[in-house]
Design an enzyme around this catalytic site. Sequence first.
Site, short mmCIF file in Angstrom:
data_model
loop_
_atom_site.label_atom_id
_atom_site.label_comp_id
_atom_site.label_asym_id
_atom_site.label_seq_id
_atom_site.Cartn_x
_atom_site.Cartn_y
_atom_site.Cartn_z
N ARG A 141 12.50 31.52 -6.63
CA ARG A 141 13.54 31.15 -6.82
C ARG A 141 14.67 32.26 -7.78
O ARG A 141 14.70 32.83 -8.47
CB ARG A 141 13.79 29.98 -8.20
CG ARG A 141 14.81 29.58 -8.57
CD ARG A 141 15.23 28.18 -9.33
NE ARG A 141 14.47 28.33 -10.58
CZ ARG A 141 14.00 27.30 -11.42
NH1 ARG A 141 14.33 25.97 -11.07
NH2 ARG A 141 13.79 27.20 -12.47
N ASP B 281 12.60 26.18 -20.38
CA ASP B 281 13.82 27.51 -19.69
C ASP B 281 15.15 27.32 -20.14
O ASP B 281 15.47 26.62 -21.18
CB ASP B 281 13.16 27.14 -18.25
CG ASP B 281 13.96 26.12 -17.55
OD1 ASP B 281 14.00 25.32 -18.55
OD2 ASP B 281 13.36 25.41 -16.57
#
EC number: 2.3.3.9
Length: 544
Positions: free
Chosen positions: A169, A454
Site C-alpha cells: 500500500r 494507525d
Amino acid sequence: MSAPAPSSLAIVDAEPLPRQEEVLTDEALAFVAELHRRFTPRRDELLARRAERRAEIARTSTLDFLPETAAVRADDSWRVAPSPAALNDRRVEITGPTDRKMTINALNSGARVWLADFEDASAPTWENVVLGQVNLIDAYTRRIDFTDERTGKSYALKAPEELATVVTRPRGWHLNERHLVDADGTPVPGALVDFGLYFFHNAQRLLDLGKGPYFYLPKTESHLEARLWNEVFVFAQDYVGIPQGTVRATVLIETITAAYEMEEILYELRDHASGLNAGRWDYLFSIVKNFRDGGRKFVLPDRNAVTMTAPFMRAYTELLVRTCHRRGAHAIGGMAAFIPSRRDEEVNKVAFEKVKADKDREAGDGFDGSWVAHPDLVPIAMASFDAVLGDRPHQKDRLREEVDVKAADLIAVDSLDARPTYDGLVNAVQVGIRYIEAWLRGLGAVAIFNLMEDAATAEISRSQIWQWINAGVEFEHAGTTVRATPELAREIADRELTDIRAEIGQEAFAAGRWQQAHDLLLTVALDEDYADFLTLPAYEQLAG
C-alpha cells in the site's frame, strides 16, 4: 544535506541511510522522475477537484450516484480481469508496516495476504520509506532475518510455500515526499515514490517467483483518481517490459464519495482490478470531513459505538459485496484491530469473541476475506471464513442480488440510536495524543488500550472532537449536562498530559514528543479552518 540524483531528482534534507544505494539507484530514480513528470500534473488537478466537490457537498448536504456514469453501472457485460492464482484465496489478510521484524512476522503469520504498508501504519520518515523497500527486496531474495536486541529472539522466514502474498500500500495521492524533489524544488507525490521504487525493483522478481506486483490503493475519492492509477500501471508495465495486466490493485473504499462510485472505480481499473476493501475508521472520518457543515443530522456518536451493523455502515458493506461479486472482484472486509494481552486473559476472551462475531458476520454476508492486525487473530478469522468457504477460494458466486442500496442509505447517519458521550470525548483526546506522539517519532502502527491504531484512528478522533464542538453537542457527565467546547477539550488534553507523565515517568516523558502531540491535536481539532488531513501539518513536524 543534499545529494543530487542523475535522474533530475534530488534527495534533500536527508541523512544517508545504510544500503540506500540499493534502492535509490540511478535507474530507479529515473523511473520515479518519469512518473512524476507524466502524472503529477493530473494528480494536482484531481486534488483541486476534491476541494470543488467538498464545496458542493457543503452547499447541498447530500450525495448521489453519478448520472454521467449510469451507463457503466447499467452495463452487465463487463468484468474485472480474472484473479491471478496468488490472489485467488484471500480469506485472511494481515496488515502492518514494512519494518524488518514485521516483514518476517507478517509473511510467516499464516495469513494468505500481507498488506505491506507505506501508508497509515507507517509514519513516512525517510528511513521508513527507504529501508522499508530494502526489507521487501530482502524478503523476496530470502536475505532477511532479524534479532531483537532486547530479548535476543531471532526471526527468519519459513518455507516459500508457507509465506503470505504481499500486497503493498503506497501513500495516498494527497501526501508528498519532501525528501525527493525535481529541478524546480517540487516534491514528488509520496504515492509515486512508494509505488515507483517498489515496482521498479520487484515487478520482474515477483513474476519470477510466480506472483506479481500487487497493490492496495488508499484514500481514493473518485473513479477519475482510479483512472489515473490505471494510467500509471499501463505506463509502468511498458517501461519495465512486463505484460499489461500483470499489476493487480485492490481499492480501499474508505471515503464516502468513493462509496458512490464503486462500480466506476472497478471499471476504470478493470484490467488491473483485484477487489475492493471496506475500511471503517477512514470511512467515518470522510463522512465527518465532507458533511461537517450538515448540522446535527451528521453527528456521529463515539467511534466504538459505530459498529458495522449500523444501518448506514451495513448499506456500505452490502453494496460493496454486491458490486464486487457482480463484476468478478474480491470483496475484502474490515480490520480486527485488537492486540492480545499477555497479562489479562479475561480481556482476551471478551475481545476474541467480538472478533469472531465480526468475522462470522463478514463471511456470512459474502465477503471473500478480511483483515487482522495481529498474528494471534489469524486463526480466529481463518476459522470464520473456513466455515463458510470450505475448500472454495472465495464466494464470488454469491451475487447478493437482493441488496438494493439507495443513495440516501449511505449517509443515513441519523438512523443511529447511540449519541456522543463525555467518555467518548475523553477517549478521542487520549488516543489522539498518544497516537500522534508516536507518529512524530516515526511509528505508524501503535498499540493503544489493546488496539492497534494507525493514522485513520487519529483522523476520526480529532474529527469527532471538531464535529462535536462545532455542533454544540451536550453530554451527561457526573450528574450534570456538559457542553462540548474548546475549553473542555483543552482541559481534558491537559489532564491527559499530566496522567501520561505520571504513568511513564518524567524521564521518558521528557524524551518523547508529548507536548508537540498535545498541541497538534488541539490545533487540528479546534481550528475553525478544518485541515483535510491531520498528516499534512504533522508531516512538517515529523522527525526524519
